[in-house]
Design an enzyme around this catalytic site. Structure first.
Site, PDB file in Angstrom:
ATOM      1  N   LYS A 188       0.826  -1.211   0.000  1.00 35.84           N
ATOM      2  CA  LYS A 188       0.000   0.000   0.000  1.00 35.84           C
ATOM      3  C   LYS A 188       0.866   1.270   0.000  1.00 35.84           C
ATOM      4  O   LYS A 188       2.088   1.179   0.016  1.00 35.84           O
ATOM      5  CB  LYS A 188      -0.963  -0.044   1.186  1.00 35.84           C
ATOM      6  CG  LYS A 188      -1.979  -1.204   1.090  1.00 35.84           C
ATOM      7  CD  LYS A 188      -3.005  -0.995  -0.008  1.00 35.84           C
ATOM      8  CE  LYS A 188      -3.757  -2.236  -0.455  1.00 35.84           C
ATOM      9  NZ  LYS A 188      -4.493  -3.005   0.524  1.00 35.84           N
TER      10      LYS A 188
HETATM   11  C1  PLP Z   1      -5.576  -4.043   0.834  1.00 30.56           C
HETATM   12  C2  PLP Z   1      -7.041  -3.824   0.851  1.00 30.56           C
HETATM   13  C3  PLP Z   1      -7.830  -4.153   1.955  1.00 30.56           C
HETATM   14  C4  PLP Z   1      -7.327  -4.931   3.124  1.00 30.56           C
HETATM   15  O1  PLP Z   1      -6.245  -4.338   3.748  1.00 30.56           O
HETATM   16  P1  PLP Z   1      -5.437  -5.185   4.837  1.00 30.56           P
HETATM   17  O2  PLP Z   1      -4.679  -4.120   5.585  1.00 30.56           O
HETATM   18  O3  PLP Z   1      -4.557  -6.128   4.093  1.00 30.56           O
HETATM   19  O4  PLP Z   1      -6.422  -5.877   5.691  1.00 30.56           O
HETATM   20  C5  PLP Z   1      -9.163  -3.805   1.942  1.00 30.56           C
HETATM   21  N1  PLP Z   1      -9.717  -3.195   0.880  1.00 30.56           N
HETATM   22  C6  PLP Z   1      -8.991  -2.889  -0.213  1.00 30.56           C
HETATM   23  C7  PLP Z   1      -9.663  -2.191  -1.336  1.00 30.56           C
HETATM   24  C8  PLP Z   1      -7.639  -3.212  -0.269  1.00 30.56           C
HETATM   25  O5  PLP Z   1      -6.928  -2.944  -1.363  1.00 30.56           O
END
Ligand code: PLP
Length: 388
Positions: A188
């Site tokens: 991210k």
């Molecule tokens: C990455 C992601 C999540 C989940 O995030 P985590 O921190 O891995 O639980 C939820 N929604 C979207 C759109 C994502 O890209």
């Protein structure tokens, strides 16, 4: 992995400051949730830049979405609307609570949920809606929030892609939704390895989330072990979860957050180079932010247009053969066996998401990409789309 010239799809950008902060934590004697998680929460609120926000660090965005919906009282018999064009985490948390998911199609102009489709999906059981700021471009929040207010629906933003993103000149995280949840997963826009942040304004909601993220304890572990008065006593007020963010992870987050704006500028510059290079190709370039708004550029999603000389799968193969990693965001939920079967879903119910899925791929877009790597991606895309 052995090809040194391979351009991976994603790479975290971890510098010496991140490493030093983690080492400092390792030497501090406090590894789990403690002073650094506190500082990270405080710094996060300052970064978003609005007064009265409660920021609660958690060990994933999935956990944060679950906690937000739990605190809002979502449960069996309720229905929650969200977009089919997302990762399963957005929707699975609704099922954790025994409520039902109502998937809706996207607006092809933004790849975010279509507010008119949300309006059509509202029924007597609908309690909440979860917009996703797809790729780091804000969903149409003003009309969505207005619709939600008219129908008494709660809004929980999935902001996993949206640091930093703005909508109507206001940063995502500071809008009038009930809760906004960010992700610090490894790929991210900023990362703690695994981690997330829930942002709410209502102090009662903050209190419930704070209790439920750590076993349903009436006071958290850091308070208990750090007060100078004897503080062995605590009360369990609910069957809570184990969703707290460690100080080791928060240490990474503190330093990543300091660089969040610079990291975004670098991604935006790469996206602008891609945009310029692909202008004459048979592709649809990614949706831009509304004028005056900020796009986090978590993903660069290219869609093949009619007249493209090959299909998406072939393009991915050609890029891979040229040493470039790609991905696809997302295989829509309506195609995933669990969701498809549980709600008897058909692609024809989601024509825009289906079309975007079939035509799209995500190109490498991360701050540590070198100029020659960006140029290689551009050349490979141009070559792959030049002839049949
Ligand atoms: C990455 C992601 C999540 C989940 O995030 P985590 O921190 O891995 O639980 C939820 N929604 C979207 C759109 C994502 O890209």
């Amino acid at each position: 992995m052995t090809d040194p010239d391979f351009v991976p799809f994603a790479l975290p950008d971890i510098g010496d400051d991140e490493i030093a902060e983690v080492v400092d934590t390792l030497r501090s004697g406090w590894l789990t949730t403690g002073p650094k998680a506190r500082r990270f929460e405080q710094a996060f609120g300052e970064f978003l830049g609005a007064p009265g926000l409660h920021c609660l660090a958690v060990n994933s965005a999935t956990a944060g979405l679950h906690l937000a919906l739990e605190a809002l009282g979502i449960g069996p018999g309720d229905e929650v609307i969200t977009t089919t064009h997302t990762f399963t985490a957005t929707a699975e948390v609704v099922r954790y609570l025994g409520a039902d998911v109502r998937l809706v199609d996207i607006d092809p102009a933004t790849l975010c949920l279509d507010v008119d489709a949300v309006a059509r999906a509202i029924g007597p059981r609908t309690k909440a809606v979860i917009p996703v700021h797809f790729a780091g471009r804000a969903a149409a929040m003003a009309p969505l929030l207005a619709l939600a207010r008219r129908h008494g629906l709660k809004v929980v933003e999935d902001a996993a892609h949206a640091l930093p993103t703005s909508s109507g000149g206001r940063r995502i995280g500071t809008l009038d939704s009930e809760a906004c949840v960010f992700s610090f997963y490894a790929n991210k826009t900023i990362t703690t390895g695994e981690g997330g942040m829930v942002v709410v304004r209502d102090p009662a909601l903050a209190k419930r989330i704070g209790v439920m993220r750590l076993h349903g304890m009436s006071r958290d572990a850091f308070d208990r072990f750090h007060t100078r008065v004897p503080a062995w006593y605590y009360e369990i007020v609910a069957p809570g979860y184990k969703y707290n963010l460690t100080d080791l992870a928060a240490a990474l987050g503190l330093q990543q957050l300091r660089r969040a704006q610079a990291l975004r500028e670098r991604r935006a510059a790469i996206a602008a180079r891609y945009d310029a290079a692909f202008a004459a190709l048979p592709v649809q370039r990614p949706p831009q932010a509304e004028p005056g708004d900020e796009h986090a550029w978590h993903l660069y999603v290219l869609r093949l247009a009619a007249g493209a000389p090959c299909d998406r799968d072939t393009l991915v193969e050609r890029l891979f053969a040229a040493g470039i990693g790609c991905s696809v965001h997302y295989i829509p939920l309506h195609l995933q066996p669990y969701w498809r079967e549980r709600y008897a879903l058909q692609p024809a119910q989601f024509p825009h998401s289906q079309a975007a899925y079939e035509a799209s791929l995500s190109l490498p877009l991360y701050p540590s990409m070198r100029e020659d790597q960006v140029a290689r991606v551009i050349a490979a895309v141009q070559a792959a789309l030049a002839g049949g």
